[in-house]
Write an enzyme that holds these catalytic residues in place. Structure first.
Site, PDB file in Angstrom:
ATOM      1  N   CYS A   1       3.337  -4.701   6.707  1.00 52.55           N
ATOM      2  CA  CYS A   1       2.954  -4.483   5.311  1.00 52.55           C
ATOM      3  C   CYS A   1       4.153  -4.009   4.497  1.00 52.55           C
ATOM      4  O   CYS A   1       5.197  -3.640   5.043  1.00 52.55           O
ATOM      5  CB  CYS A   1       1.843  -3.426   5.234  1.00 52.55           C
ATOM      6  SG  CYS A   1       0.248  -3.998   5.870  1.00 52.55           S
TER       7      CYS A   1
ATOM      8  N   HIS B   1       0.824  -1.215   0.000  1.00 49.89           N
ATOM      9  CA  HIS B   1       0.000   0.000   0.000  1.00 49.89           C
ATOM     10  C   HIS B   1       0.859   1.266   0.000  1.00 49.89           C
ATOM     11  O   HIS B   1       2.083   1.227   0.207  1.00 49.89           O
ATOM     12  CB  HIS B   1      -0.936  -0.003   1.208  1.00 49.89           C
ATOM     13  CG  HIS B   1      -0.245   0.019   2.541  1.00 49.89           C
ATOM     14  ND1 HIS B   1       0.330   1.152   3.069  1.00 49.89           N
ATOM     15  CD2 HIS B   1      -0.056  -0.957   3.473  1.00 49.89           C
ATOM     16  CE1 HIS B   1       0.848   0.888   4.265  1.00 49.89           C
ATOM     17  NE2 HIS B   1       0.631  -0.397   4.534  1.00 49.89           N
TER      18      HIS B   1
END
Length: 471
Positions: free
Chosen positions: A397, A379
């Site tokens: 992440c 992301h």
């Protein structure tokens, strides 16, 4: 439950034969003139096991032993003459006068040359009343063919056999038969399969899933093998692949390596009418077709803080990234894109970080590409741009600039491959947290099949020829 089955002729035939004979492929059955020279011919044995007289593994041994007696005393043979003009049943008085021969629709079907007969089989095709081909194998010496997919109860079949006699002359015969219908359990009692993913276009890491309507436990390997044989996956181009039992009601199918770009994958169930022992019968299931797009592979090297994205083997972008820091190391291994969210709210308490601690976060995140169900994404992370390409500062992440994240979001699709190396994190679970199937080596994958490794992989290779008569 009554288990009495019977082969009956699709059309009436002279005498009490169990098979209906039609003309040879490409020929017409005509009477030979009196005094004519001996025509080209091969005597075939069509065999199957009688229901109720075999132990669980006897049918396999009987099939492998090719029409043996003794242990296979319930093995029934039908003698058929294949000629250049057609075929005929050669009646064996030992069969008696019954017009029906009781047989288990799930027992082996074998076609072979009669003992000491010169010649060889060249091709055998078995189709049901819906035009579906029954899977089978022709022995390398051309002496024998056997089915590798169970017959279905209550189904009509047409068998076309091509052969050569001892002098090399081409002969053939077509036969037809119908298995007796199964006992009639309620539709809800039949085992069906729901296939995934949904129809559409996916990446090269997508796997085929089959969710059974009722479980088939591991302590019934024979029933599992019949289920597996009935679930057919075909592809263009052809691949080697196999099913793996994830649990008692879930199977996954994957190729040995990623799907080739632009592959068309078709999945169908042949369970309808297949006897599954104490689990009853299979029922009808909806088929599935999906397409594989370009092969996109994104490999993140956490130690180098860099992601390399390839399309069909060619590097198309190199992206500075940051991954999980100490205490939050990013999972290593191969993951697959599960979905995309243009904007998502990420909170630390969703991954076990208590509110009020220094590690807690509550952020709106753009261009989020999900790779695990537990919340791992690729992301946009504009707050860590200075660290991207330099150090790992995330909570697990893979973060990148908003520009790179937008490009990645638009480039990938469900099923695309996202691999992480050199992260120091725990290995991606093959089944518990997304699509981690590719983290299992091929030998281990095959061990999850109810078939032998060679049979499991071989079926996938042969599938296009078996199911598509145009190939």
């Amino acid at each position: 439950m009554s288990r009495t089955k019977a082969w009956t002729a699709v059309t009436a035939v002279t005498g009490a034969a169990a098979l209906a004979l039609t003309h040879a492929p490409g020929g017409t059955a005509e009477a030979a003139p009196p005094g004519a020279a001996r025509e080209a011919a091969v005597t075939l044995l069509v065999g199957h096991a009688l229901d109720g007289g075999l132990r669980a593994d006897d049918a396999v041994w009987c099939a492998a032993g090719a029409f043996r007696g003794g242990r296979c005393g319930t093995w029934q043979e039908q003698r058929v003459l294949a000629t250049a003009r057609g075929g005929e049943v050669l009646w064996d008085p030992a069969l008696g006068d019954a017009g029906e021969l009781p047989t288990d629709s799930g027992s082996p079907l074998e076609i072979g040359l009669a003992r000491a007969e010169a010649g060889r089989l060249t091709d055998v095709t078995v189709t049901d009343g819906h035009g579906r081909h029954l899977a089978g194998e022709l022995g390398p010496d051309g002496e024998r063919w056997r089915n590798t997919e169970p017959l279905r109860a209550g189904e009509g079949y047409t068998v076309r056999v091509g052969a050569q006699d001892g002098r090399g002359a081409t002969v053939g015969v077509s036969m037809a038969f119908r298995t007796a219908p199964p006992d009639a359990p309620a539709d809800g009692d039949r085992i069906t399969a729901e296939f995934g993913p949904l129809p559409g276009t996916y990446g090269a890491g997508e796997v085929v899933t089959a969710e059974l309507s009722r479980p088939v436990p591991a302590d019934d390997p024979e029933a599992r093998a019949r289920v597996e044989q009935a679930l057919q996956v075909t592809s263009r181009p052809r691949v080697e692949g196999a099913w793996h039992w994830v649990n008692s009601s879930t199977l996954h199918f994957r190729p040995r390596t990623y799907w080739p770009a632009h592959t068309v994958v078709r999945v169908r169930s042949g369970l309808d009418g297949v006897e599954l022992g104490e689990h009853g019968y299979g029922g009808p299931s909806e088929p599935l077709e999906f397409t594989v797009a370009d092969r996109i592979e994104a490999v993140t090297d956490s130690a180098a803080h860099e992601m390399t994205v390839r399309r069909n083997g060619r590097v198309i972008r190199t992206i500075p990234v940051t991954t999980g820091k100490a205490g939050f190391l990013t999972r290593s291994g191969i993951k697959v894109v599960l979905g995309k969210e243009a904007k998502v709210r990420m909170r630390g308490d969703s991954v076990g970080i208590k509110k009020g601690t220094k590690e807690f976060y509550d952020l709106p995140v753009l261009y989020a590409t999900r790779v695990t169900w537990s919340g791992e994404y690729v992301h946009a992370a504009p707050w860590s741009v200075e660290s991207q390409g330099e150090e790992n500062v995330s909570h697990g992440c893979t973060g990148m600039s908003t520009e790179d994240a937008a490009w990645f979001y638009e480039t990938v699709r469900e099923g695309d491959i996202v691999e992480v190396v050199n992260s120091g994190g725990e290995r991606m679970d093959p089944f518990g947290n997304g699509i981690g199937d590719w983290n299992m080596d091929w030998r281990t994958w095959l061990s999850g099949s109810a078939l032998t490794p060679a049979a499991a992989a071989h079926r996938a290779q042969d599938a296009p020829t078996r199911l598509d008569p145009t190939t």
